[in-house]
Design an enzyme around this catalytic site. Structure first.
Site, PDB file in Angstrom:
ATOM      1  N   LYS A   1      -2.807  -2.061  15.979  1.00 52.63           N
ATOM      2  CA  LYS A   1      -2.242  -1.363  17.203  1.00 52.63           C
ATOM      3  C   LYS A   1      -3.254  -1.084  18.349  1.00 52.63           C
ATOM      4  O   LYS A   1      -4.468  -1.036  17.933  1.00 52.63           O
ATOM      5  CB  LYS A   1      -1.840   0.018  16.801  1.00 52.63           C
ATOM      6  CG  LYS A   1      -0.834   0.330  16.125  1.00 52.63           C
ATOM      7  CD  LYS A   1      -0.128   1.663  15.972  1.00 52.63           C
ATOM      8  CE  LYS A   1       1.042   1.826  14.872  1.00 52.63           C
ATOM      9  NZ  LYS A   1       0.425   1.448  13.688  1.00 52.63           N
TER      10      LYS A   1
ATOM     11  N   GLU B   1       0.923  -1.150  -0.103  1.00 56.27           N
ATOM     12  CA  GLU B   1       0.138  -0.127  -0.071  1.00 56.27           C
ATOM     13  C   GLU B   1       0.929   1.415  -0.010  1.00 56.27           C
ATOM     14  O   GLU B   1       2.138   1.287   0.250  1.00 56.27           O
ATOM     15  CB  GLU B   1      -0.828  -0.104   1.136  1.00 56.27           C
ATOM     16  CG  GLU B   1      -0.265   0.056   2.698  1.00 56.27           C
ATOM     17  CD  GLU B   1      -1.095   0.577   3.681  1.00 56.27           C
ATOM     18  OE1 GLU B   1      -1.221   1.852   3.485  1.00 56.27           O
ATOM     19  OE2 GLU B   1      -1.301  -0.192   4.720  1.00 56.27           O
TER      20      GLU B   1
ATOM     21  N   ASP C   1     -16.484   5.316  14.701  1.00 58.55           N
ATOM     22  CA  ASP C   1     -15.364   5.275  13.989  1.00 58.55           C
ATOM     23  C   ASP C   1     -14.583   3.876  13.771  1.00 58.55           C
ATOM     24  O   ASP C   1     -14.195   3.315  14.578  1.00 58.55           O
ATOM     25  CB  ASP C   1     -14.171   6.108  14.667  1.00 58.55           C
ATOM     26  CG  ASP C   1     -12.847   6.346  13.516  1.00 58.55           C
ATOM     27  OD1 ASP C   1     -12.965   5.477  12.445  1.00 58.55           O
ATOM     28  OD2 ASP C   1     -12.131   7.058  13.670  1.00 58.55           O
TER      29      ASP C   1
ATOM     30  N   LYS D   1      -4.939  10.942   1.262  1.00 61.39           N
ATOM     31  CA  LYS D   1      -5.189   9.474   2.035  1.00 61.39           C
ATOM     32  C   LYS D   1      -6.505   9.237   1.379  1.00 61.39           C
ATOM     33  O   LYS D   1      -7.485   9.764   1.537  1.00 61.39           O
ATOM     34  CB  LYS D   1      -5.081   9.650   3.503  1.00 61.39           C
ATOM     35  CG  LYS D   1      -5.515   8.267   4.132  1.00 61.39           C
ATOM     36  CD  LYS D   1      -5.461   8.467   5.741  1.00 61.39           C
ATOM     37  CE  LYS D   1      -6.341   7.383   6.282  1.00 61.39           C
ATOM     38  NZ  LYS D   1      -6.923   7.582   7.601  1.00 61.39           N
TER      39      LYS D   1
ATOM     40  N   VAL E   1      -5.228   0.432   2.992  1.00 61.03           N
ATOM     41  CA  VAL E   1      -5.514  -0.842   2.837  1.00 61.03           C
ATOM     42  C   VAL E   1      -6.773  -1.345   1.880  1.00 61.03           C
ATOM     43  O   VAL E   1      -6.841  -2.138   1.129  1.00 61.03           O
ATOM     44  CB  VAL E   1      -5.994  -1.624   4.279  1.00 61.03           C
ATOM     45  CG1 VAL E   1      -6.297  -3.221   4.301  1.00 61.03           C
ATOM     46  CG2 VAL E   1      -4.405  -1.852   5.212  1.00 61.03           C
TER      47      VAL E   1
ATOM     48  N   SER F   1     -12.787   1.532  10.767  1.00 64.93           N
ATOM     49  CA  SER F   1     -12.235   1.845   9.591  1.00 64.93           C
ATOM     50  C   SER F   1     -12.965   1.069   8.245  1.00 64.93           C
ATOM     51  O   SER F   1     -13.428  -0.082   8.694  1.00 64.93           O
ATOM     52  CB  SER F   1     -10.749   1.152   9.663  1.00 64.93           C
ATOM     53  OG  SER F   1      -9.991   1.382   8.365  1.00 64.93           O
ATOM     54  N   ALA F   2     -12.814   1.615   7.211  1.00 66.81           N
ATOM     55  CA  ALA F   2     -13.592   0.946   6.036  1.00 66.81           C
ATOM     56  C   ALA F   2     -12.842  -0.359   5.814  1.00 66.81           C
ATOM     57  O   ALA F   2     -13.291  -1.297   5.028  1.00 66.81           O
ATOM     58  CB  ALA F   2     -13.394   1.976   4.611  1.00 66.81           C
TER      59      ALA F   2
HETATM   60  N1  PSU Z   1      -2.131   1.199  10.528  1.00 69.79           N
HETATM   61  C1  PSU Z   1      -0.996   1.255  10.844  1.00 69.79           C
HETATM   62  N2  PSU Z   1      -0.151   1.940   9.878  1.00 69.79           N
HETATM   63  C2  PSU Z   1      -0.759   2.663   8.873  1.00 69.79           C
HETATM   64  C3  PSU Z   1      -2.129   2.261   8.693  1.00 69.79           C
HETATM   65  C4  PSU Z   1      -2.895   1.723   9.842  1.00 69.79           C
HETATM   66  O1  PSU Z   1      -0.257   0.795  11.791  1.00 69.79           O
HETATM   67  O2  PSU Z   1       0.069   3.129   7.929  1.00 69.79           O
HETATM   68  C5  PSU Z   1      -2.916   3.016   7.564  1.00 69.79           C
HETATM   69  C6  PSU Z   1      -3.701   1.901   6.474  1.00 69.79           C
HETATM   70  O3  PSU Z   1      -3.204   2.434   5.274  1.00 69.79           O
HETATM   71  C7  PSU Z   1      -4.989   1.689   6.902  1.00 69.79           C
HETATM   72  C8  PSU Z   1      -5.347   3.050   7.375  1.00 69.79           C
HETATM   73  O4  PSU Z   1      -5.715   1.149   5.802  1.00 69.79           O
HETATM   74  O5  PSU Z   1      -4.273   3.512   8.198  1.00 69.79           O
HETATM   75  C9  PSU Z   1      -6.546   2.914   7.980  1.00 69.79           C
HETATM   76  O6  PSU Z   1      -6.940   4.295   8.366  1.00 69.79           O
HETATM   77  P1  PSU Z   1      -8.565   4.476   8.901  1.00 69.79           P
HETATM   78  O7  PSU Z   1      -8.330   4.269  10.146  1.00 69.79           O
HETATM   79  O8  PSU Z   1      -8.808   6.148   8.784  1.00 69.79           O
HETATM   80  O9  PSU Z   1      -9.394   3.876   8.060  1.00 69.79           O
HETATM   81 MN    MN Z   2     -11.887   6.091  10.707  1.00 72.83          MN
END
Ligand code: PSU
Ligand code: MN
Length: 306
Positions: free
Chosen positions: A157, A23, A136, A84, A104, A138-139
């Site tokens: 994490k 990615e 919240d 992003k 992702v 993630s997608a």
């Molecule tokens: N977790 C990590 N490092 C990252 C990401 C997540 O430890 O770089 C990135 C990945 O690209 C993941 C995105 O898909 O953050 C998730 O963002 P969000 O929570 O906004 O969906």
């Molecule tokens: Mn989010």
């Protein structure tokens, strides 16, 4: 969809040779320059040295690219203004011919479109702490539920709610396989205290499960949770303190939506004096090794008579 697949990737896929995608949000929003570019290039080298074709994914001038050049990777790392991009952003980025660093989610979408089955990253997005009120999630969770790509990661994490993340994946039918572990790894550390139902001990075992999912038309991804090597893992106490501090700061500054994950990653690196960055890099390298082996085993299984 406008998509540009690197000819080397096309050739490999046509000949049942292994390919692994990577990615670009991790490059543009997950690590600082120049470590982001160095890491991205070195991950590709590791994959290549294992006899697998690497393909870093991103969106360039509104075109989904599967297999960037080294110069393009450099630009994703260096330019500070690359969006992003998750699933909902794709139509805008395509229509406006923008550049987009794929999380992702769109990396899975583009991998599936190209026909790549294995994608290596650091950590996935998941269900955030406080999600019951903030909503919240993630997608990445829905993408894993729907798109046929295996994602190799080091768990997630503790900025996320790991228990809720696993519950969500269970509800949506995503197999989570601990790679040589019985526990969900917690990214910078090997242990979260959360037991997984399934463990695989070899790339072959993982490939057999991925193939069984594919052969039985069971939609969606497979998540391989590969713990960070012992030598690179951080002290969980220090990490949890840093995460709590970063979360408190984000709350104070009112950071939310797509900004929260990159904000927390950067703050944690700052608080741990870049120690977290060093382990982040190492765990991605380790995932590249395991992902490459799984991709090779999948090709070997494809060659076998049913
Ligand atoms: N977790 C990590 N490092 C990252 C990401 C997540 O430890 O770089 C990135 C990945 O690209 C993941 C995105 O898909 O953050 C998730 O963002 P969000 O929570 O906004 O969906
Ligand atoms: Mn989010």
């Amino acid at each position: 969809m406008n998509i540009r697949i690197n000819p080397e990737v096309v050739e490999a896929l046509a000949n049942n040779k292994p390919v692994v995608t990577l990615e670009s949000t991790i490059i543009s929003h997950g690590m600082p320059y120049p470590q982001n570019v160095q890491t991205a290039l070195h991950v590709e080298e590791i994959i290549r040295a294992n006899g697998v074709v690497p393909a870093t994914v991103g969106i360039i001038d509104g075109v989904g690219v599967v297999g960037m050049t080294a110069d393009e990777i450099e630009e994703f790392g260096k330019r500070g203004d690359i969006m992003k991009v998750s699933r909902r952003d794709l139509p805008i980025v395509f229509a406006r011919k923008l550049w987009g660093a794929t999380t992702v989610t769109p990396t899975m979408i583009l991998s599936a479109m190209a026909g790549v089955e294995v994608f290596v990253t650091g950590g996935i997005g998941g269900v955030h702490r406080g999600a019951p009120t903030s909503f919240d999630i993630s997608a990445d969770m829905q993408e894993l539920a729907n798109t046929n790509v295996t994602v190799v990661c080091a768990g997630a994490k503790a900025i996320l709610d790991l228990n809720l993340t696993l519950e969500y994946l269970e509800t949506f039918g995503v197999p989570v396989l601990g790679y040589q572990t019985d526990e969900l790894p917690a990214f910078y550390t090997r242990y979260s205290g959360i037991k997984l139902d399934y463990r695989v001990d070899s790339p072959k075992e993982a490939a057999e499960i991925i193939k069984a999912k594919r052969d039985n038309d069971l939609k969606g991804g497979v998540l391989i949770a590969n713990p960070i090597p012992e030598a690179d893992s951080l002290d969980p106490k220090i990490m949890n303190e840093a995460i709590d501090k970063a979360l408190a700061l984000a709350d104070k500054e009112g950071i939310k939506g797509k900004k929260i994950t990159p904000y927390l990653l950067a703050k944690i690196a700052e608080i741990t004096d870049a120690e977290s960055l060093e382990s982040n890099i190492k765990l991605v390298y380790n995932n590249a090794l395991v992902g490459s082996e799984i991709a090779k085993e999948l090709c070997a299984l494809n060659n076998k008579k049913q």
